[in-house]
Structures are given as C-alpha cells and as structure tokens.
Design an enzyme around this catalytic site. Structure first.
Site, short mmCIF file in Angstrom:
data_model
loop_
_atom_site.label_atom_id
_atom_site.label_comp_id
_atom_site.label_asym_id
_atom_site.label_seq_id
_atom_site.Cartn_x
_atom_site.Cartn_y
_atom_site.Cartn_z
N ASP A 57 24.76 37.57 35.07
CA ASP A 57 24.66 36.48 34.10
C ASP A 57 24.97 35.18 34.82
OD1 ASP A 57 24.07 38.30 32.17
OD2 ASP A 57 25.82 37.88 30.90
N HIS A 94 22.83 28.62 25.28
CA HIS A 94 23.90 29.62 25.16
C HIS A 94 24.56 29.62 23.78
CE1 HIS A 94 27.36 32.09 26.73
NE2 HIS A 94 26.40 32.52 27.55
N HIS A 98 29.11 38.76 36.77
CA HIS A 98 28.95 37.32 36.63
C HIS A 98 29.01 36.69 38.02
CE1 HIS A 98 29.94 38.35 32.48
NE2 HIS A 98 29.39 37.21 32.14
#
Length: 261
Positions: free
Chosen positions: A77, A132, A226
């Site tokens: 991500d 987001h 991440h």
C-alpha cells in the site's frame, strides 16, 4: 382543497417517503473493517469468524490465493512516500519478484518517477482511491470518480492503461462498494498476511518485520506490507530468501485472477 391537488400532494409525499427509505437503507448498509484470524504454524488463516466471507465470495473479492500451492502474492500500500520504496524496488528487481503497488492520487502526483519505475520493472499498479476516503460513506458516483482519476493519472505517465485491482482504504468496505467497484471492472484485494507496519514512529527493526511475516506464511498467501516502513525495506531481501527456502514461489496477481475466474 380539490381532489387532484390532494392526490398530487399524496404522490409527492409517497415519493419522498420512498426516497427516504432508500437513503436510510443505504446508510444502514453494514460496514466492515477487514480482519482475519492469522495463520499459525503453517495453518491457513480464516475470515469465517468475521461475518463477511459470503459477500466477499459473492463479489469475487480476493482474500487469499490457491491454498493447494506454495504461492505468494506480494502487495504494497502506497498512500504516501517515506523514502523507502526505491530500496524495496531495488530488492524486488535484484531478486526478480513481481508485486503490486496500490497507490493513491497523492502518491501518483508526488512520486511520478517511482510510479513509472514500478511499471517499467514489471510490477502492477493497483487502485487505492484518489483521496483515501472511507469508501462506504461516498456515493457510487463519487467512488467511480475516485477510481477513474487514479487510473487515468497512472495511464498518463506509464504504459499501464488499464487497472484491474482495488484495495479499499483502511480495509473498510460494505457490499455496496464491492458491487459498485466490480461493475467498474475491479477485483477487490484484501490480504491473509499482515502486521502493524504502517506506524512510522513504531519501527522495531528488520528482524521483527522478518519474523512477523515468516510466522504467518501459508500456501496462497496474499501479503500486505506498507512501503513507508523502514523495517520492511530492510527486511525485504531476507523475507524473499526465507520464503523461497521454504519452497514458496512469488506470483503476480494477474496469475491468481486467472485461477479465480
């Protein structure tokens, strides 16, 4: 008051009532935060306890891959850049490992060269939405716009003109967004291996990252990491080598999609 006028008012009230009921139903749509029972000692992870497995299956969402094969799907991500993605890309390139990077609009705008590099080195770009948002709290029209803006922005600067995979921000979803995004051609991708790696103020070292991932490995694993994590960047090579030593093979999500559909 004349009867036709009364009838018109009654119809308007009825229409208003139906609209209100529909709006209320949409607001009452159950919202889920993706969670799972982690794999331990090689056993498969589970979402049976979470209550949302049927709707994921109904809308073709991915939680894990082919559990009969020792395959791994590596996903990242990328909401913003913290200086470690280039190092991760170096490792993936050197070890010939495919991955997918789920990017936001902010990431595409602020890091076009990294996005270009991802595609040029054979990785996929996935949609993580433009801004987001909580995608369960926006309309279908707004969701479509969020996804289209990311797709178009990536297409403008890379050779990837289509986008097939979506990861809901913060793993928050409901059936409405699953259905709507699938209509737009997206497969929702969740995960079966993850740990708390996104807090840049609580990094515990590469050995910790390595152990967290390796302890959860299982056949068909979809790994969520991440790229803002220093620990992940430093542990990436060790994770790849360790997984391969156990007989795992890293695959692209496009290969999993062919199996699912």
């Amino acid at each position: 008051m004349k009867r036709p006028v009364l009838l018109m008012i009654a119809c308007m009230l009825l229409a208003f009532g139906v609209t209100q009921i529909n709006a209320e139903s949409a607001r009452d749509q159950h919202v889920y935060h993706f969670g799972f029972k982690k794999s331990k000692d090689g056993q498969l992870p589970s979402i049976n306890e979470e209550g949302f497995k049927p709707i994921l299956e109904k809308h073709g969402a991915i939680f894990l891959g082919d559990t009969s094969q020792k395959e791994i799907y590596l996903t990242f991500d990328n909401g913003y850049e913290n200086g470690y993605t280039a190092k991760i890309l170096d490792t993936l390139r050197d070890k010939q490992v495919p991955s997918i990077f789920f990017v936001t609009g902010h990431y595409v705008k602020s890091q076009p060269e990294l996005v270009k590099r991802m595609v040029s080195e054979g990785h996929l770009i996935g949609n993580h939405s433009w801004s987001h948002p909580d995608v369960t709290q926006i309309s279908n029209t707004q969701l479509k716009d969020e996804l289209l803006k990311v797709k178009n922005a990536v297409a403008e600067i890379t050779s990837q003109k289509e986008m097939a995979f979506l990861r809901a921000p913060r793993g928050i979803f409901n059936e409405v967004m699953l259905e709507s995004s699938r209509t737009e051609g997206y497969t929702n991708v969740f995960w079966s291996v993850a740990y708390k790696d996104w807090d840049i103020n609580v990094q515990k070292g590469s050995e910790y990252a390595y152990t967290q991932v390796m302890n959860q490995l299982h056949p068909g694993a979809v790994i969520l990491l991440h790229s803002v994590s220093k620990d992940n960047a430093e542990a990436m090579g060790q994770i790849i080598d360790g997984a391969r030593k156990q007989g795992f093979v890293f695959k692209s999500l496009t290969e999993l999609q062919k199996k699912v559909y």
